[in-house]
Design an enzyme around this catalytic site. Structure first.
Site, PDB file in Angstrom:
ATOM      1  N   ASP B  89       0.848  -1.183   0.000  1.00 53.49           N
ATOM      2  CA  ASP B  89       0.000   0.000   0.000  1.00 53.49           C
ATOM      3  C   ASP B  89       0.890   1.241   0.000  1.00 53.49           C
ATOM      4  O   ASP B  89       1.698   1.420   0.901  1.00 53.49           O
ATOM      5  CB  ASP B  89      -0.891  -0.011   1.252  1.00 53.49           C
ATOM      6  N   HIS B 151      -3.058   2.349  11.756  1.00 50.89           N
ATOM      7  CA  HIS B 151      -4.462   2.708  11.972  1.00 50.89           C
ATOM      8  C   HIS B 151      -5.168   1.665  12.809  1.00 50.89           C
ATOM      9  O   HIS B 151      -4.887   0.477  12.696  1.00 50.89           O
ATOM     10  CB  HIS B 151      -5.175   2.848  10.617  1.00 50.89           C
ATOM     11  N   ASN B 153      -9.049   0.193  13.950  1.00 56.43           N
ATOM     12  CA  ASN B 153     -10.436   0.143  13.499  1.00 56.43           C
ATOM     13  C   ASN B 153     -11.310  -0.431  14.593  1.00 56.43           C
ATOM     14  O   ASN B 153     -10.956  -1.439  15.208  1.00 56.43           O
ATOM     15  CB  ASN B 153     -10.549  -0.730  12.252  1.00 56.43           C
ATOM     16  N   ARG B 238     -17.472   1.776  10.939  1.00 56.11           N
ATOM     17  CA  ARG B 238     -16.134   1.380  11.366  1.00 56.11           C
ATOM     18  C   ARG B 238     -15.389   2.673  11.631  1.00 56.11           C
ATOM     19  O   ARG B 238     -15.165   3.451  10.707  1.00 56.11           O
ATOM     20  CB  ARG B 238     -15.429   0.584  10.258  1.00 56.11           C
TER      21      ARG B 238
END
Lengths: 64, 497
Positions: B89, B151, B153, B238
Site C-alpha cells: 500500500d 491505523h 479500526n 467502522r
C-alpha cells in the site's frame, strides 16, 4: 542539656533513616544503571556503523 | 447496549532495500510479501482479481459486481490463514490484522504481524543477490517529513450521530498520546524549530492539520471520517483511527486499544456528558507530544486549562462508572475490561508522579531513557546522527538488529499465543471463517474480502459467501462445519441448506 539531647536525638534518627533510604535508593539506582550500561554495551555493538550515512539514506514515501 | 467493540490494527511498515541494483519501495514491498506468500501454499489467495478480471470472465461475475475492492490490482495483495491481509500500500508493506474480539487478542495479532514481517525478510533474502537485503521498520516516520500510518479500526453503532462521536472522541485522541506514543527524536512540523523539540512523545503528532476530515495522506485529521464499514452498513460504522503510533511495547499497544474501545462503548451508550474539549485540538496534539514533563496545560473551549493527564483522568473516571453500571461486555468481558482499567489507572498514576517509572511499559519512556543513557555515555547532543540512528534502529524488525526487544519490557501476551496467531485466526469473530477457509480450501477461493469470500467450485458462476456480521462465522458457529467439510463444494452445499 536534657532538652537539647531530646531535640537532637530524633534529628539524628531521622538523618539515619534518610541515609538508609538514600543507600537503598542508590542501590537500586546502581542496579538500573548497570542494566542500562549492559544494554548500551550491546547497542554499541549492533548500532549502524556509519550512522550519518544511514540516517541520511533513510527516506520513506508517505503512506496511508 | 453498545455494539461489541470488534477491533483491528493496520500497520504500514517502513522498508529499505540495502545495496540494491535497481529498486524502488513498491517493488521491494512486493518482493517481501511474495517471498512470504510463495513459501506457503495456503496463502496464495488474492484480495484482488489479478488473474480473474471481473470484466473479461464470462462466467457470471455479476454476483460480486459491487464488491470489487478499490485497490491497485497489480500490487501484491494476499490473505493469510490467520485472517489478516498482507499487501502493498503506497510503497509500504502493510499488514491489516484480522478482526479481533478484544484488545488483548488484537495485541497478540499485532505481535504476530512482527513475526510475519521478520520471517518475510528472511524469506526475501533467498530471492536477492548476495549482499542485498530488505529491512522492515515498525515506525511511522523517516524523520524527514514523510509519515506512514498505524491505523486502528473499531466497530461502532451506526445510530450514534457522527458529530457527537467526533466531539467526544477528539479530546481522548489528543490526550491519550501520553501513553500511546512511540517517541521520536526532533520534530518534522514545518513551522517548528527543531532545537525546541529535541525529543517528543509521538511519531505522528507533527502531521495533523485538521480536526475532522476524510484525508489520510495530506491535511491529516484527528478524527477520520472514512465511512467504509466492511459490514452491515445499516447497523455499523467502522471508526478508522489514524492518530496512533505503531508500538512494539505490548502494554502501550494494549492500553491504546483497550481504553479507546472503552471510550467508544461509552459513546455508543451515550454515557459521556460534559467531555472536556480542547480549544485548539490540532495545536494541542502537538503541544501534548512536545511536553515530556506532562505538566503543560492547554486552553479549553469552555475556558480554563487542562493537562492531557487531567483530561485522561476525566475519561478514566467516566469509564470506571460505566464499568460499574454497564459492565465490560462490549469490550470483551469483565476480565479484559477490569485489566484495562487497572493498568490505565496505574499508568496515569505513574505519569503524574514520574513518567520514568514507566520505562518498562511505555514505548516513548523506554526510548527516552535509552537515548538519554546513550547521549550521556557518548557525550553527544540530540542532533548527533548516532542518536537519530538509534531512534530509527529501535524499530528495525530484524531480530539481530532490533533494539526494542533487548529492553525486556513488560508483556501482555505469551510466545505460544503469538506463535499460534501467525497461522491461526481469532476464534470469536468472522476472521475465523476466513482464515480456516483459506487454510482448507485455498485452491477453490478466488478472492477474499473483509465481508465476503468468493469460491469457484466449477459451476456456472462463482459463489459468494457474504460475511456482513463480524460476530458470525466464529468457531462456535462454523467450527464443526469446517472440520467436517472436506471440500469447498461440501461447505457451500452445507451453507446453502
Amino acid at each position: 542539656m536534657a532538652e537539647r539531647e531530646q531535640i537532637r536525638k530524633p534529628r539524628r534518627e531521622s538523618r539515619d533513616e534518610e541515609v538508609e533510604e538514600t543507600a537503598s535508593a542508590s542501590e537500586s539506582g546502581t542496579e538500573l544503571k548497570a542494566e542500562l550500561d549492559d544494554l548500551l554495551d550491546e547497542i554499541d555493538e549492533v548500532l549502524e556503523t556509519n550512522a550519518e550515512e544511514f540516517v541520511r539514506n533513510y527516506v520513506q514515501k508517505g503512506g496511508e | 447496549m453498545a455494539v461489541h467493540k470488534i477491533l483491528g490494527i493496520e500497520t504500514e511498515f517502513g522498508i529499505l532495500h540495502l545495496n540494491p541494483g535497481e529498486s524502488n519501495p513498491v517493488s521491494a514491498s512486493s518482493l517481501l510479501i511474495n517471498a512470504y506468500v510463495n513459501g506457503r501454499r495456503s496463502n496464495r489467495i488474492g484480495w484482488d482479481f489479478e488473474d480473474e478480471q471481473p470484466g473479461v470472465d464470462a462466467r457470471g461475475f455479476d454476483v460480486y459486481g459491487g464488491m470489487a475492492p478499490a485497490v491497485e490490482s497489480h500490487l501484491v495483495n494476499a490473505v493469510l490463514t490467520n485472517g489478516a491481509r498482507f499487501y502493498v500500500d503506497h510503497a509500504h508493506p502493510e499488514m491489516s490484522s484480522p478482526e479481533c474480539f478484544d484488545a488483548r487478542e488484537a495485541v497478540i495479532y499485532d505481535k504476530a504481524a512482527e513475526v510475519i514481517l521478520a520471517t518475510s525478510m528472511g524469506d526475501a533474502s533467498r530471492y536477492l543477490p548476495p549482499g542485498e537485503e530488505l529491512v522492515v521498520h515498525k515506525n511511522n516516520s523517516d524523520g524527514k517529513g514523510n509519515s506512514y500510518g498505524c491505523h486502528e479500526n473499531y466497530l461502532v453503532d451506526r445510530q450514534v450521530p457522527f458529530s457527537r462521536l467526533a466531539t467526544q472522541i477528539m479530546p481522548f485522541f489528543v490526550s491519550r498520546q501520553i501513553f500511546t506514543g512511540s517517541g521520536k527524536v526532533g520534530t518534522e512540523a514545518p513551522d517548528m524549530d527543531p532545537a525546541e523539540v529535541p525529543f517528543q512523545i509521538t511519531q505522528r503528532a507533527d502531521f495533523f492539520e485538521e480536526e475532522v476530515g476524510l484525508e489520510t495522506t495530506l491535511k491529516r485529521p484527528i478524527v477520520n471520517t472514512r465511512d467504509e464499514p466492511h459490514a452491515n452498513s445499516a447497523r455499523y460504522r467502522r471508526l478508522h483511527v489514524i492518530v496512533g503510533d505503531a508500538t512494539q511495547a505490548e502494554v502501550a499497544t494494549y492500553l491504546k486499544l483497550g481504553t479507546t474501545a472503552l471510550v467508544l462503548a461509552m459513546i455508543d451508550d451515550d454515557f459521556l456528558h460534559d467531555v472536556p474539549v480542547f480549544e485548539d485540538p490540532v495545536r494541542a496534539m502537538r503541544d501534548v507530544s512536545y511536553d515530556l514533563t506532562l505538566a503543560r496545560t492547554h486552553p479549553m473551549a469552555g475556558g480554563g486549562a487542562m493537562s492531557a493527564l487531567d483530561v485522561q483522568w476525566v475519561y478514566f473516571e467516566a469509564a470506571a462508572k460505566y464499568g460499574e453500571q454497564a459492565g465490560f461486555e462490549a469490550v470483551g468481558g469483565e476480565t479484559v475490561g477490569r485489566d484495562v482499567m487497572a493498568r490505565w489507572e496505574e499508568v496515569l498514576d505513574s505519569l503524574g508522579r514520574d513518567p520514568m517509572e514507566l520505562s518498562d511499559r511505555l514505548e516513548w519512556v523506554a526510548k527516552l531513557r535509552l537515548l538519554e543513557g546513550f547521549r550521556s555515555r557518548h557525550a553527544c547532543d540530540w542532533d548527533d546522527p548516532r542518536v537519530r540512528a538509534l531512534d530509527l534502529q529501535y524499530h528495525d524488525l530484524r531480530p539481530g538488529r532490533n533494539i526494542h526487544r533487548r529492553l525486556g519490557m513488560e508483556r501482555v501476551t505469551t510466545d505460544p499465543e503469538v506463535e499460534a496467531a501467525v497461522t491461526s485466526p481469532p476464534p470469536d469473530t468472522r476472521a475465523y471463517f476466513r482464515g480456516r477457509c483459506v487454510e482448507k480450501y485455498a485452491d477453490r477461493i478466488v478472492a477474499a474480502n473483509w465481508d465476503s469470500m468468493v469460491f469457484d467450485v466449477g459451476g456456472e458462476s462463482l459463489r459468494r459467501v457474504p460475511m456482513l456480521e463480524p460476530l458470525r462465522g466464529t468457531r462456535a458457529h462454523v467450527g464443526t462445519l469446517l472440520d467436517e467439510c472436506e471440500t469447498a463444494e461440501e461447505l457451500l452445499r452445507a451453507l446453502g441448506e
